[in-house]
Motif scaffolding. Sequence first.
Motif, PDB file in Angstrom:
ATOM      1  N   ALA A   1      20.269 -66.459 -22.658  1.00  0.00           N
ATOM      2  CA  ALA A   1      20.357 -66.747 -24.090  1.00  0.00           C
ATOM      3  C   ALA A   1      19.355 -65.864 -24.807  1.00  0.00           C
ATOM      4  CB  ALA A   1      20.039 -68.223 -24.351  1.00  0.00           C
ATOM      5  N   PHE A   2      19.478 -65.797 -26.116  1.00  0.00           N
ATOM      6  CA  PHE A   2      18.419 -65.163 -26.906  1.00  0.00           C
ATOM      7  C   PHE A   2      18.402 -65.757 -28.301  1.00  0.00           C
ATOM      8  CE2 PHE A   2      21.953 -61.993 -27.297  1.00  0.00           C
ATOM      9  CZ  PHE A   2      22.131 -62.000 -28.676  1.00  0.00           C
ATOM     10  N   SER A   3      17.286 -65.568 -28.968  1.00  0.00           N
ATOM     11  CA  SER A   3      17.128 -66.036 -30.346  1.00  0.00           C
ATOM     12  C   SER A   3      16.648 -64.881 -31.203  1.00  0.00           C
ATOM     13  CB  SER A   3      16.134 -67.197 -30.418  1.00  0.00           C
ATOM     14  OG  SER A   3      14.898 -66.858 -29.802  1.00  0.00           O
ATOM     15  N   LEU A   4      17.149 -64.818 -32.423  1.00  0.00           N
ATOM     16  CA  LEU A   4      16.749 -63.814 -33.405  1.00  0.00           C
ATOM     17  C   LEU A   4      16.171 -64.550 -34.606  1.00  0.00           C
ATOM     18  CD1 LEU A   4      19.916 -61.498 -33.274  1.00  0.00           C
ATOM     19  CD2 LEU A   4      17.727 -61.141 -32.106  1.00  0.00           C
ATOM     20  N   ILE A   5      14.898 -64.337 -34.850  1.00  0.00           N
ATOM     21  CA  ILE A   5      14.206 -65.081 -35.904  1.00  0.00           C
ATOM     22  C   ILE A   5      14.482 -64.480 -37.276  1.00  0.00           C
ATOM     23  CG2 ILE A   5      11.970 -65.914 -36.714  1.00  0.00           C
ATOM     24  CD1 ILE A   5      12.922 -67.050 -33.999  1.00  0.00           C
ATOM     25  N   ASP A   6      14.747 -65.337 -38.224  1.00  0.00           N
ATOM     26  CA  ASP A   6      14.916 -64.940 -39.622  1.00  0.00           C
ATOM     27  C   ASP A   6      14.650 -66.168 -40.479  1.00  0.00           C
ATOM     28  OD1 ASP A   6      16.253 -62.690 -41.498  1.00  0.00           O
ATOM     29  OD2 ASP A   6      16.877 -64.681 -42.173  1.00  0.00           O
ATOM     30  N   ASP A   7      13.978 -65.985 -41.611  1.00  0.00           N
ATOM     31  CA  ASP A   7      13.628 -67.117 -42.466  1.00  0.00           C
ATOM     32  C   ASP A   7      14.840 -67.783 -43.103  1.00  0.00           C
ATOM     33  OD1 ASP A   7      10.939 -66.808 -41.954  1.00  0.00           O
ATOM     34  OD2 ASP A   7      10.586 -65.506 -43.681  1.00  0.00           O
ATOM     35  N   TYR A   8      15.910 -67.017 -43.303  1.00  0.00           N
ATOM     36  CA  TYR A   8      17.114 -67.550 -43.947  1.00  0.00           C
ATOM     37  C   TYR A   8      18.234 -67.853 -42.957  1.00  0.00           C
ATOM     38  CZ  TYR A   8      15.278 -66.212 -48.545  1.00  0.00           C
ATOM     39  OH  TYR A   8      14.516 -66.108 -49.693  1.00  0.00           O
ATOM     40  N   ALA A   9      18.347 -67.060 -41.902  1.00  0.00           N
ATOM     41  CA  ALA A   9      19.483 -67.201 -40.986  1.00  0.00           C
ATOM     42  C   ALA A   9      19.070 -66.962 -39.535  1.00  0.00           C
ATOM     43  CB  ALA A   9      20.598 -66.244 -41.388  1.00  0.00           C
ATOM     44  N   PRO A  10      18.236 -67.825 -38.967  1.00  0.00           N
ATOM     45  CA  PRO A  10      17.888 -67.665 -37.548  1.00  0.00           C
ATOM     46  C   PRO A  10      19.137 -67.837 -36.695  1.00  0.00           C
ATOM     47  CG  PRO A  10      17.165 -69.801 -38.373  1.00  0.00           C
ATOM     48  CD  PRO A  10      17.618 -69.022 -39.567  1.00  0.00           C
ATOM     49  N   LEU A  11      19.174 -67.135 -35.573  1.00  0.00           N
ATOM     50  CA  LEU A  11      20.387 -67.138 -34.736  1.00  0.00           C
ATOM     51  C   LEU A  11      20.045 -67.388 -33.278  1.00  0.00           C
ATOM     52  CD1 LEU A  11      23.390 -64.736 -34.962  1.00  0.00           C
ATOM     53  CD2 LEU A  11      22.226 -64.978 -32.760  1.00  0.00           C
ATOM     54  N   ILE A  12      20.857 -68.215 -32.643  1.00  0.00           N
ATOM     55  CA  ILE A  12      20.766 -68.456 -31.200  1.00  0.00           C
ATOM     56  C   ILE A  12      22.079 -68.000 -30.581  1.00  0.00           C
ATOM     57  CG2 ILE A  12      20.690 -70.216 -29.384  1.00  0.00           C
ATOM     58  CD1 ILE A  12      18.983 -71.932 -31.262  1.00  0.00           C
ATOM     59  N   PHE A  13      21.981 -67.205 -29.518  1.00  0.00           N
ATOM     60  CA  PHE A  13      23.173 -66.824 -28.767  1.00  0.00           C
ATOM     61  C   PHE A  13      23.045 -67.384 -27.359  1.00  0.00           C
ATOM     62  CE2 PHE A  13      25.847 -64.437 -25.967  1.00  0.00           C
ATOM     63  CZ  PHE A  13      27.002 -64.229 -26.712  1.00  0.00           C
ATOM     64  N   ILE A  14      24.095 -68.081 -26.908  1.00  0.00           N
ATOM     65  CA  ILE A  14      24.126 -68.656 -25.572  1.00  0.00           C
ATOM     66  C   ILE A  14      25.170 -67.924 -24.736  1.00  0.00           C
ATOM     67  CG2 ILE A  14      24.502 -70.744 -24.211  1.00  0.00           C
ATOM     68  CD1 ILE A  14      22.108 -70.999 -26.028  1.00  0.00           C
ATOM     69  N   ASN A  15      24.767 -67.430 -23.579  1.00  0.00           N
ATOM     70  CA  ASN A  15      25.688 -66.769 -22.662  1.00  0.00           C
ATOM     71  C   ASN A  15      26.547 -67.833 -21.987  1.00  0.00           C
ATOM     72  OD1 ASN A  15      27.033 -65.295 -20.705  1.00  0.00           O
ATOM     73  ND2 ASN A  15      25.213 -64.207 -19.981  1.00  0.00           N
ATOM     74  N   ARG A  16      27.825 -67.835 -22.305  1.00  0.00           N
ATOM     75  CA  ARG A  16      28.730 -68.857 -21.776  1.00  0.00           C
ATOM     76  C   ARG A  16      28.915 -68.737 -20.271  1.00  0.00           C
ATOM     77  NH1 ARG A  16      34.081 -70.367 -20.959  1.00  0.00           N
ATOM     78  NH2 ARG A  16      34.611 -72.414 -21.815  1.00  0.00           N
ATOM     79  N   ASN A  17      28.561 -67.610 -19.706  1.00  0.00           N
ATOM     80  CA  ASN A  17      28.711 -67.419 -18.268  1.00  0.00           C
ATOM     81  C   ASN A  17      27.576 -68.029 -17.460  1.00  0.00           C
ATOM     82  OD1 ASN A  17      31.022 -65.928 -18.864  1.00  0.00           O
ATOM     83  ND2 ASN A  17      29.892 -64.000 -18.930  1.00  0.00           N
ATOM     84  N   ASP A  18      26.616 -68.637 -18.155  1.00  0.00           N
ATOM     85  CA  ASP A  18      25.464 -69.213 -17.465  1.00  0.00           C
ATOM     86  C   ASP A  18      25.795 -70.619 -16.965  1.00  0.00           C
ATOM     87  OD1 ASP A  18      22.898 -69.613 -16.478  1.00  0.00           O
ATOM     88  OD2 ASP A  18      22.129 -70.320 -18.401  1.00  0.00           O
ATOM     89  N   GLY A  19      26.794 -70.708 -16.104  1.00  0.00           N
ATOM     90  CA  GLY A  19      27.122 -71.986 -15.491  1.00  0.00           C
ATOM     91  C   GLY A  19      27.729 -72.979 -16.466  1.00  0.00           C
TER      92      GLY A  19
END
Length: 401
Positions: free
Chosen positions: A197-215
Motif C-alpha cells: 500500500a502507499f499513502s500520499l499526503i495532501d491537506d485537501y485530498a490525502p490518498l491511500i492506495f491498497i494493492n488488491r493483490n496483497d492477499g
Amino acid sequence: MSTSVEVSVSPQVLQWISNIGNTTALDDIHLAKLDIAQHPNPKFTFDDIVALSKKLQIPYAYFFFDSPVDDTPELFAHRTIKNKDVSQKPSRNLVDLVYEMQTLQDWARQDQIDQGNDKLAFVGSENSSASASRIDASIREILNIDTQWYSTPAVSTPNAAFKYLRDRIQHTGVIVMVSGIVGSNTRRKLDPNEFRAFSLIDDYAPLIFINRNDGPETARLFSLVHEFAHILLGKSELYNASNSDFAHNSLEALCNNVASEILMPDKEFDNIWNEQALQITNNARLKDMEKPDLDSIIRSLQKVFPLSYSAIALRALSHKKITQSQFDEIQKEANEQLANFDDKHHHASGGDYYRTFHSRFDSRLFSHIVASVQEGRTSYVDAYRLTHTTDKTFSNLVEGL
C-alpha cells in the motif's frame, strides 16, 4: 504503412531507457536495438520507438530527450521494504501507478479548493512522538467508531469490515483506491512483493492506495488502517514491510501498533487469548500437555477479530504468548498461502466490469468527478482519462449512481 523515417537517439538516453524500462518484455530483436555496443549512434524509426515504448512501459517522449532525467516519484524516498536495497529501482508498473494516483490527487485537490472547502484538519495533526493510544483515540473520534466496532453483525467478516472502514475513511475526505493493476490494463499486474500500500499526503485530498493483490481482505484491512495512521502523522509512505517486521523502523512500528490496536485492542486480545488457552487446556485429553493448542486459539480469535491468522500471531508474539520460532513458522505458511492466493486470484475470470470499477475507484471521488463534468468544470475527455473509461462505460457508470 510503416513509418520508415529514422531519428537519432542519444546513446546516454538509450542507456537510461534500458536501465529504467521493463526489458524483460523484449525479444532478442528489440534487445539488440538497445545494445549501444552494437549501435554507438542509435537510430530508430517511429514504429520502432512506439513498439519499444509499449514494451518497456515508458513514455514515448523519453526517446527524444537530450539527456536522462530522474523520473522516480518522491514517494520512493519513503520506502519501508525490509531486507531490500532501497536504491533498487521501482518497477515501471509502480512508477506509473504512483503518477496516476498523483494525477487523481491533483485533480481532487483543485476541486476541493474550487469548491471553497477547507483543509482537512486531521492531516498531520499528530507527530511521531505521540503514543499509539493517543493516535488510536484520534482515529476513533475521526471515524466515529468505538473500541469494539468490529463486534457488530454488520461487520462480522473481514470483507464487511474492510468495506465499513473504507467507507468511513472516504467520508472524512481521504481518497481510498484499491486495485491490483495499473489503470485498466489487466496485463500490468501489481506485485505484492514490491508494495502492499502507499499513502500520499495532501491537506485537501490525502490518498491511500491498497494493492488488491496483497492477499485477502484481512491483509488489506491492516494496510488500510496503517496508511490512515500515516495520514494523521503527515508522512507519505510506500509500505511493504512484512508482518514480522514490526520493529525495524520507529515510525512503522508506531503505525503498526496503531493498526493493531484499532483492529485488535490489547485488553480484548489478552482476555480472549487467556480464556481460550484455559478452556483448551482444561479440555485437553492429555494430562501432561505442556502447551495449549496454538492453532485452535488463533482460529478462535479470528472469529472475534477481522484479521489474518499471521496478524493475530504477530500480536501474540508482541504479547509474549508465543515464541519467535513459532511465529516464524506461522509466517512461512502465511507466505505460501499468499502465493497460492495470488495464483488463483489472477487466473480467475474477469468478473463484471462495473462492479470491479466500483470496488477499485473511490466512490466519493467518482461522484465529485461526475458533478464537475455535469457543471462544466471538467471536460468529458479529462473525466475519461482520470477514470480510465470510455464514453460508453463512463455513461453507464453515471447511470449506475
